[in-house]
Design an enzyme around this catalytic site. Structure first.
Site, PDB file in Angstrom:
ATOM      1  N   HIS A  93       0.814  -1.221   0.000  1.00 26.49           N
ATOM      2  CA  HIS A  93       0.000   0.000   0.000  1.00 26.49           C
ATOM      3  C   HIS A  93       0.848   1.271   0.000  1.00 26.49           C
ATOM      4  CE1 HIS A  93       0.325  -0.187   4.552  1.00 26.49           C
ATOM      5  NE2 HIS A  93       0.425   1.109   4.375  1.00 26.49           N
ATOM      6  N   ASP A 107       0.130  -7.717   1.682  1.00 26.51           N
ATOM      7  CA  ASP A 107       0.488  -6.294   1.638  1.00 26.51           C
ATOM      8  C   ASP A 107       2.002  -6.099   1.643  1.00 26.51           C
ATOM      9  OD1 ASP A 107       0.150  -3.578   1.471  1.00 26.51           O
ATOM     10  OD2 ASP A 107      -0.302  -3.289   3.597  1.00 26.51           O
ATOM     11  N   GLY A 153       3.338   6.525   8.119  1.00 28.44           N
ATOM     12  CA  GLY A 153       4.666   6.694   7.546  1.00 28.44           C
ATOM     13  C   GLY A 153       5.610   5.581   7.964  1.00 28.44           C
ATOM     14  N   ASN A 154       5.240   4.816   9.017  1.00 25.76           N
ATOM     15  CA  ASN A 154       6.020   3.640   9.413  1.00 25.76           C
ATOM     16  C   ASN A 154       5.735   2.441   8.518  1.00 25.76           C
ATOM     17  OD1 ASN A 154       6.099   4.810  12.618  1.00 25.76           O
ATOM     18  ND2 ASN A 154       7.868   3.648  11.896  1.00 25.76           N
ATOM     19  N   SER A 155       4.729   2.532   7.677  1.00 26.76           N
ATOM     20  CA  SER A 155       4.379   1.415   6.792  1.00 26.76           C
ATOM     21  C   SER A 155       5.586   0.890   6.039  1.00 26.76           C
ATOM     22  CB  SER A 155       3.340   1.853   5.766  1.00 26.76           C
ATOM     23  OG  SER A 155       2.057   1.832   6.296  1.00 26.76           O
ATOM     24  N   VAL A 194     -10.511 -26.886  -2.045  1.00 26.42           N
ATOM     25  CA  VAL A 194     -11.674 -27.115  -1.183  1.00 26.42           C
ATOM     26  C   VAL A 194     -12.183 -25.782  -0.654  1.00 26.42           C
ATOM     27  CG1 VAL A 194     -10.942 -29.416  -0.459  1.00 26.42           C
ATOM     28  CG2 VAL A 194     -10.229 -27.438   0.882  1.00 26.42           C
TER      29      VAL A 194
END
Length: 506
Positions: free
Chosen positions: A135, A165, A237-239, A296
């Protein structure tokens, strides 16, 4: 990527970049107090930070977007600040530079414009390989990596995995780089100290510390949720930034927070390194994810279902349907089987099976332990490859107004009828669906609570096929005599999708 804006309370937030400071910082009272040594954490934090900080990078992206008349919201929207905030002038200048001379409030900026976002990442190979969140770079026209010394280099996208992600970038290193290694997230203990480094609110190179609050956390954010929860301060912003153990190894990638304000309240989530390492390896090798596929559809084994199947305690993943073209079909796995072990790993709930199958190599032959009619059996399955088409699921057909319901039997709070040509046409039921149709549901019944509806078709009762409404009534009466508390139904919707439902017979 969005900047800090007002959002509903307790919303899960991707840690998107924000080139701003939170408005609440405008009125902070600082009280100088001496903290005991144990409140500051272990002495080794400074040594770890010094060792790894050069491997942590900022990720800068830009994207050209179409302007919308009268819209100051969405991506790049101006955050709401109290009048007189010390950051008001900063925001005005920042957003005018981003959004053009008219700014977000001008109303005259109708031309396409660029928006910028910032996140975090870390170098895993001195050759210039970086891991971050999907992201952070999603839909970006241009991606740049900013090293700890401020050097900015254009990066290329190697591959992404939306389900976890994660993303891998590649850039040409201008000099010798510092790289970090993955640790073993499976060895983490509750209360163990961890360190987060990243680019919160675009401040860059920020170190925070905390403990592991929980492991294997499922927050219903995706099909393979298995997060590390930490109280280390993680913010927008730590992403994509790393979560380190005290050996300087990456044991997670910071991805989400729960917050009523957008700032850290001590509930952050990181993708564990065991998951990250496998995804990164495949993205580097193939540029995409190649996940294992069993073929399944599965559902939770509730206490009622477990009682109906004579499984104690309730555990495993109940097979609700088997794909005709999937690997499970030729292996002999059938609807009603409960998977309790896969490739030597215990399966306690459906999520466990989803994760372990996805992590298993395509083409590998594995042993699958199932419980069928109270007895354990072992099947050998050669896994296929999961095709990630993300096709929309057709809506289930529900009842339509009809002048009269041809009810022949009543049982379990249900009006039941033989599946005639007229009923099949009325409820748009596929020819391949066989069984007894539900034409009405008592609103006060257990069946209504379990969301059975007119137009659903009962295929099996207590794992035996039924062909007419009288069969169901007889079997339910027999189960009552046998002292059973519930009955297990295999139910199909109009499209032929199956699920198990346990109803009380008392």
């Amino acid at each position: 990527m969005t900047v800090a804006t007002k959002v509903p309370r307790h919303r899960l937030r991707p840690l998107l970049a924000a080139a701003c400071l939170w408005s609440a910082l405008g009125a902070v009272t600082i009280v100088a107090t001496a903290l005991p040594a144990q409140a500051r954490g272990p002495d080794g934090i400074a040594d770890v930070a010094e060792k790894v900080i050069d491997a942590v990078v900022n990720i800068s992206t830009s994207q050209t977007v179409e302007a919308k008349a009268g819209s100051g919201e969405g991506r790049g929207a101006m955050p709401q600040l109290p009048p007189g905030s010390p950051f008001e002038e900063f925001f005005d200048d920042f957003f005018k530079n981003r959004r053009g001379p008219n700014g977000p409030r001008g109303g005259g900026d109708m031309q396409p414009h660029k928006t910028n976002s910032l996140g975090s990442g870390f170098i895993i190979d001195p050759a210039g390989v970086v891991v971050t969140n999907n992201h952070v770079i999603a839909d970006a026209d241009e991606i740049n990596v900013i090293l700890n010394d401020g050097t900015k280099i254009k990066a290329e996208l190697v591959g992404v995995d939306k389900k976890t992600d994660l993303a891998v970038l590649k850039f040409k290193p201008p000099r010798q780089l510092t790289a970090v290694k993955f640790g073993d997230s499976d060895k983490l203990r509750l209360g163990e100290w961890v360190i987060a480094i990243g680019n919160p609110f675009s401040l860059g190179g920020t170190v925070t510390a905390g403990i592991v609050s929980a492991r294997n956390r499922d927050i219903s954010n995706g099909p393979y949720d298995n997060y590390i929860q930490t109280d280390a301060a993680i913010n927008r912003g730590n992403s994509g930034g790393p979560l380190f153990n005290l050996d300087g190894e990456v044991i997670g990638v910071n991805t989400l927070i729960i917050s009523p304000t957008g700032g850290s309240i001590g509930i952050g989530f990181a993708v564990p390194s065991k998951t990250v390492a496998g995804v990164v390896e495949q993205l580097q090798k193939f540029g995409e994810l190649r996940r294992g596929w069993l073929g399944v559809r599965i559902q939770q084994v509730t206490d009622e279902i477990a009682e109906s199947l004579s499984i104690k305690p309730a555990r495993g993943a109940l097979v609700a349907g088997v794909d005709d073209k999937g690997p499970a079909k030729p292996a002999g796995i059938e609807p009603g089987d409960v998977v309790v072990k896969f490739d030597g790993k215990d399966i306690k709930e459906p999520k466990d099976l989803s994760r372990v199958v996805a992590d298993t190599a395509v083409g590998k032959e594995v042993e699958v332990t199932i419980i069928r009619k109270g007895e354990e059996q072992t099947k050998r399955v050669t896994l296929g490859r999961l095709e990630d088409n993300e096709k929309p699921q057709p809506a289930s057909a529900k009842s339509q107004p009809e002048p009269e319901k041809p009810v022949t039997q009543k049982a379990l709070g249900l009006d039941l009828a033989n599946l005639s040509k007229d009923l099949r046409s009325r409820y748009k039921i596929k020819d391949s669906v066989k069984g007894v149709i539900i034409t009405g549901v008592d609103n006060a019944s257990d069946a209504a609570e379990k969301r059975l509806a007119a137009g659903d078709v009962i295929v099996e009762v207590a794992q035996e096929a039924v062909a007419n409404a009288a069969d169901i009534k007889k079997r339910v009466e027999q189960l009552k005599k046998d002292g059973k508390k519930s009955v297990l139904l295999l139910v199909s919707n109009a499209e032929g999708e199956l699920r198990f439902v346990a109803l009380s017979v008392q």
